[in-house]
Scaffold this motif. Structure first.
Motif, PDB file in Angstrom:
ATOM      1  N   ASP A 132      13.815   3.409   0.536  1.00 58.66           N
ATOM      2  CA  ASP A 132      15.290   3.060  -0.120  1.00 58.66           C
ATOM      3  C   ASP A 132      14.971   2.427  -1.383  1.00 58.66           C
ATOM      4  O   ASP A 132      15.679   2.857  -2.325  1.00 58.66           O
ATOM      5  CB  ASP A 132      15.714   1.782   0.743  1.00 58.66           C
ATOM      6  N   GLN A 133      13.872   1.564  -1.694  1.00 56.43           N
ATOM      7  CA  GLN A 133      13.722   1.326  -2.942  1.00 56.43           C
ATOM      8  C   GLN A 133      13.396   2.499  -4.037  1.00 56.43           C
ATOM      9  O   GLN A 133      14.015   2.496  -4.907  1.00 56.43           O
ATOM     10  CB  GLN A 133      12.705   0.375  -2.969  1.00 56.43           C
ATOM     11  N   ILE A 134      12.652   3.391  -3.559  1.00 57.14           N
ATOM     12  CA  ILE A 134      12.232   4.507  -4.166  1.00 57.14           C
ATOM     13  C   ILE A 134      13.531   5.323  -4.614  1.00 57.14           C
ATOM     14  O   ILE A 134      13.777   5.332  -5.649  1.00 57.14           O
ATOM     15  CB  ILE A 134      11.284   5.235  -3.704  1.00 57.14           C
ATOM     16  N   LEU A 135      14.384   5.415  -3.666  1.00 54.19           N
ATOM     17  CA  LEU A 135      15.622   6.290  -3.898  1.00 54.19           C
ATOM     18  C   LEU A 135      16.280   5.426  -4.804  1.00 54.19           C
ATOM     19  O   LEU A 135      16.969   6.187  -5.909  1.00 54.19           O
ATOM     20  CB  LEU A 135      16.501   6.375  -2.517  1.00 54.19           C
ATOM     21  N   HIS A 136      16.535   4.391  -4.590  1.00 53.89           N
ATOM     22  CA  HIS A 136      17.478   3.523  -5.430  1.00 53.89           C
ATOM     23  C   HIS A 136      16.916   3.535  -6.910  1.00 53.89           C
ATOM     24  O   HIS A 136      17.786   4.046  -7.937  1.00 53.89           O
ATOM     25  CB  HIS A 136      17.328   2.024  -5.316  1.00 53.89           C
TER      26      HIS A 136
ATOM     27  N   GLN B 277       0.946  -1.327  -0.032  1.00 51.15           N
ATOM     28  CA  GLN B 277      -0.092   0.165   0.177  1.00 51.15           C
ATOM     29  C   GLN B 277       0.690   1.358   0.083  1.00 51.15           C
ATOM     30  O   GLN B 277       0.584   2.197  -0.979  1.00 51.15           O
ATOM     31  CB  GLN B 277      -0.923  -0.072   1.405  1.00 51.15           C
ATOM     32  N   LEU B 278       1.835   1.119   0.839  1.00 54.44           N
ATOM     33  CA  LEU B 278       2.784   2.361   1.060  1.00 54.44           C
ATOM     34  C   LEU B 278       3.742   2.611  -0.247  1.00 54.44           C
ATOM     35  O   LEU B 278       3.398   3.641  -0.934  1.00 54.44           O
ATOM     36  CB  LEU B 278       3.856   2.123   2.038  1.00 54.44           C
ATOM     37  N   ALA B 279       3.747   1.725  -1.018  1.00 58.59           N
ATOM     38  CA  ALA B 279       4.626   1.730  -2.432  1.00 58.59           C
ATOM     39  C   ALA B 279       3.679   2.472  -3.299  1.00 58.59           C
ATOM     40  O   ALA B 279       3.886   3.227  -4.133  1.00 58.59           O
ATOM     41  CB  ALA B 279       5.012   0.436  -2.812  1.00 58.59           C
ATOM     42  N   HIS B 280       2.227   1.810  -3.290  1.00 55.50           N
ATOM     43  CA  HIS B 280       1.150   2.417  -4.322  1.00 55.50           C
ATOM     44  C   HIS B 280       1.087   3.938  -3.959  1.00 55.50           C
ATOM     45  O   HIS B 280       0.831   4.779  -4.892  1.00 55.50           O
ATOM     46  CB  HIS B 280      -0.015   1.686  -4.162  1.00 55.50           C
TER      47      HIS B 280
ATOM     48  N   CYS C  34       5.532   9.842  -7.026  1.00 51.24           N
ATOM     49  CA  CYS C  34       6.923  10.614  -6.578  1.00 51.24           C
ATOM     50  C   CYS C  34       7.899  10.410  -7.871  1.00 51.24           C
ATOM     51  O   CYS C  34       8.690  11.263  -8.159  1.00 51.24           O
ATOM     52  CB  CYS C  34       7.590  10.815  -5.315  1.00 51.24           C
ATOM     53  N   LEU C  35       7.839   9.100  -8.209  1.00 48.62           N
ATOM     54  CA  LEU C  35       9.044   8.768  -9.216  1.00 48.62           C
ATOM     55  C   LEU C  35       8.447   9.298 -10.740  1.00 48.62           C
ATOM     56  O   LEU C  35       9.212   9.319 -11.408  1.00 48.62           O
ATOM     57  CB  LEU C  35       8.806   7.338  -9.555  1.00 48.62           C
ATOM     58  N   ARG C  36       7.115  10.009 -10.780  1.00 51.66           N
ATOM     59  CA  ARG C  36       6.742  10.609 -12.083  1.00 51.66           C
ATOM     60  C   ARG C  36       6.665  11.996 -11.717  1.00 51.66           C
ATOM     61  O   ARG C  36       5.996  12.620 -12.522  1.00 51.66           O
ATOM     62  CB  ARG C  36       5.425   9.797 -12.467  1.00 51.66           C
ATOM     63  N   MET C  37       7.366  12.423 -10.695  1.00 50.81           N
ATOM     64  CA  MET C  37       7.491  13.963 -10.380  1.00 50.81           C
ATOM     65  C   MET C  37       5.969  14.370  -9.904  1.00 50.81           C
ATOM     66  O   MET C  37       5.817  15.586 -10.281  1.00 50.81           O
ATOM     67  CB  MET C  37       7.917  14.820 -11.483  1.00 50.81           C
TER      68      MET C  37
ATOM     69  N   GLU D   4      17.273   6.359 -12.522  1.00 52.12           N
ATOM     70  CA  GLU D   4      16.570   6.797 -13.611  1.00 52.12           C
ATOM     71  C   GLU D   4      16.917   8.566 -13.498  1.00 52.12           C
ATOM     72  O   GLU D   4      16.260   9.177 -14.293  1.00 52.12           O
ATOM     73  CB  GLU D   4      15.274   6.499 -13.532  1.00 52.12           C
ATOM     74  N   ASN D   5      17.772   8.755 -12.577  1.00 52.97           N
ATOM     75  CA  ASN D   5      17.996  10.192 -12.297  1.00 52.97           C
ATOM     76  C   ASN D   5      16.793  11.075 -12.054  1.00 52.97           C
ATOM     77  O   ASN D   5      16.453  12.042 -12.891  1.00 52.97           O
ATOM     78  CB  ASN D   5      18.827  10.726 -13.585  1.00 52.97           C
ATOM     79  N   ILE D   6      15.878  10.444 -11.372  1.00 54.63           N
ATOM     80  CA  ILE D   6      14.752  11.502 -10.970  1.00 54.63           C
ATOM     81  C   ILE D   6      15.032  12.020  -9.586  1.00 54.63           C
ATOM     82  O   ILE D   6      15.640  11.548  -8.718  1.00 54.63           O
ATOM     83  CB  ILE D   6      13.529  10.492 -10.797  1.00 54.63           C
ATOM     84  N   PRO D   7      14.602  13.546  -9.736  1.00 56.32           N
ATOM     85  CA  PRO D   7      14.929  14.232  -8.669  1.00 56.32           C
ATOM     86  C   PRO D   7      13.960  13.971  -7.395  1.00 56.32           C
ATOM     87  O   PRO D   7      13.211  14.727  -7.420  1.00 56.32           O
ATOM     88  CB  PRO D   7      14.849  15.774  -9.104  1.00 56.32           C
ATOM     89  N   VAL D   8      14.205  13.092  -6.411  1.00 51.64           N
ATOM     90  CA  VAL D   8      13.299  12.633  -5.596  1.00 51.64           C
ATOM     91  C   VAL D   8      14.433  12.684  -4.071  1.00 51.64           C
ATOM     92  O   VAL D   8      15.465  12.116  -4.189  1.00 51.64           O
ATOM     93  CB  VAL D   8      12.794  11.197  -5.442  1.00 51.64           C
ATOM     94  N   ARG D   9      13.903  13.493  -3.223  1.00 51.70           N
ATOM     95  CA  ARG D   9      14.555  13.542  -1.952  1.00 51.70           C
ATOM     96  C   ARG D   9      13.653  12.976  -0.918  1.00 51.70           C
ATOM     97  O   ARG D   9      12.642  13.268  -0.844  1.00 51.70           O
ATOM     98  CB  ARG D   9      14.993  14.879  -1.690  1.00 51.70           C
TER      99      ARG D   9
END
Length: 417
Positions: A78-82, A42-45, A50-53, A87-92
């Motif tokens: 961690d997975q998201i950041l990885h 659920q959390l991942a969903h 954020c991976l699509r900005m 993919e060079n997506i600006p997520v912090r």
DNA sequence: GTCAATTCACATGAAAGAGACCACGGTCTAGTG
DNA sequence: CTAGACCGTGGTCTCTTTCATGTGAATTGACGA
């Protein structure tokens, strides 16, 4: 010194029940989290946008301590950041524990800490809060990015600083041109959201996730898995894990405690130079943890707290029955005289008693005695085997001699008819 | 006997003060070229 | 001329006091049966 030398040498050669202790430490994030698939999914969903900005919904996670909240968030982020990195997506993602004293338990400190996460140096005090907000906004809005704030133990923040801070945080987005902010709140307190201002509540908990307590079987699974990594094969006697899980399940399913218990049991076995952890070690570990916990809490309290606690001890020992606030205050005042400590007002003492209750050293229940007023019934909630130890620790801390505390007792006795 | 009012002994809230810490800006001082 | 020392002001933070208000049920006392 020569002795020490050989001690260290022996220590190095000594065999240990552990293969690799790290899997028992609380910071350890396993690559496979058990019994939390639903929540992690659920959390991942929720966070995936954020991976699509896009700005993910704000999320709130509830659950008692040791139910894997922090772990699940760590894992997911961690997975998201990885992926974002790849993919060079600006997520912090900024993780902040609001409970840690002197870190993020006030509005100023929270914002300062967030700003520091963006590399801004903020002095620990001295600046006006809105100045810090400005710095923070500027740092945040410098580039196009999605920022996730993970606020662990957020209830502590609200308790100390009110929900104003959270309200401000939820409205950050309105002021930003480039960056987008989402908040992941983690709370141990299930009833926490009811204490919030409705505005804050609705915007903050767009999504909610509940982490139920683990049951004994689940804890066993977890312990087995971690034990496999961290202990040598056959280093654990049959039944130890089951008992360990049972202990923890009894204490509202706290997996963290279970892991700690297992680790300490291992350490005790090591110290005894055994190569198998036995049930006896586990019991010893249980006692040691309990003792260390109380002792640690007690000796780190300020003098006034210790004095109040000591007064409670004295009365409790004499009475073996619940103590009332007024009685406690009387003894405390006399004690202050002996210690040349300036006594606090009853108002303050009342608060301190409540705090000691929160710490779990004593239990203070507010009861009405009808015509005879309303007061707290205070009961020490220490295991009786520890009472003596803790009392003498207190005496030591307060630099009281046993004689003095006795003398003090005698003065006290004739008060009650 | 019933029922509302009373009363106790604090609990609980709100506000504000004290004292510690700190940043910032202005002013002064001493050292340097 | 400039770097550093030294204020004064204004800010936060924690602990505490002061003042005010709240509160749950045993007790009381009036009331009615």
């Amino acid at each position: 010194m020569a002795q020490l030398n050989t001690f260290f040498e022996q220590f190095l050669q000594k065999s240990s029940v552990f293969a690799d202790k790290k899997a028992l430490q609380s910071a350890y994030v396993p690559d496979n989290i058990m019994h939390r698939d639903v929540q992690i999914n659920q959390l991942a969903h929720i966070l995936a946008p954020c991976l699509r900005m896009e700005k993910p919904s704000n999320v709130f996670l509830y659950g008692k301590s040791g139910t894997g909240k922090t772990l699940s968030v760590r894992y997911t982020t961690d997975q998201i950041l990885h992926l974002a990195h790849k993919e060079n997506i600006p997520v912090r993602i900024i993780y902040l524990n609001c409970k840690l004293k002197k870190v993020a338990d006030t509005e100023y400190r929270l914002i300062a800490e967030l700003a520091r996460a963006f590399g801004k140096a903020i002095p620990p005090t001295g600046l006006p809060t809105d100045e810090v907000y400005k710095i923070f906004f500027r740092a945040l809005d410098q580039e196009r990015q999605v920022v996730l704030f993970v606020l662990d133990e957020i209830d502590q923040l609200v308790k100390h600083a009110g929900d104003e801070t959270l309200y401000n945080l939820t409205r950050v987005n309105a002021e930003l041109k480039n960056a987008q902010v989402s908040i992941v709140g983690i709370s141990n307190d299930v009833g926490f959201s009811d204490q919030l201002d409705p505005r804050v509540k609705s915007s903050l908990s767009e999504e909610e996730l509940v982490f139920p307590a683990y049951n004994a079987i689940e804890i066993q699974d977890i312990l087995r898995r971690r034990a496999q990594i961290s202990f040598k094969p056959n280093a654990i006697e049959d039944g130890v894990i089951a008992k360990c899980a049972a202990y923890a399940a009894r204490e509202h399913g706290d997996a963290r405690r279970a892991l700690e218990l297992l680790r300490v049991a291992g350490e005790i076995a090591d110290r005894k130079n055994k190569n198998v952890v036995t049930l006896q070690d586990l019991d010893d570990a249980e006692e040691k943890i309990e003792r260390d916990r109380f002792l640690d809490v007690v000796i780190t309290q300020p003098k006034q707290y210790q004095a109040i606690l000591f007064a409670a001890f004295v009365l409790w020992e004499e009475r073996k029955d619940s103590v009332l606030t007024g009685e406690l205050y009387g003894v405390y005042k006399r004690l202050c005289g002996r210690l040349s400590l300036r006594p606090l007002t009853q108002r303050r003492v009342s608060d301190i008693i409540a705090e000691l209750d929160m710490l779990g050293i004593l239990t203070a229940k507010v009861t009405s005695k009808g015509r005879y007023g309303r007061t707290r019934e205070i009961v020490l909630s220490l295991p009786s085997s520890l009472e003596g130890k803790i009392k003498s620790a207190l005496e030591e801390e307060l630099k009281l001699t046993t004689a003095e505390s006795k003398e003090h007792l005698q003065q006290e006795s004739p008060v009650q008819p």
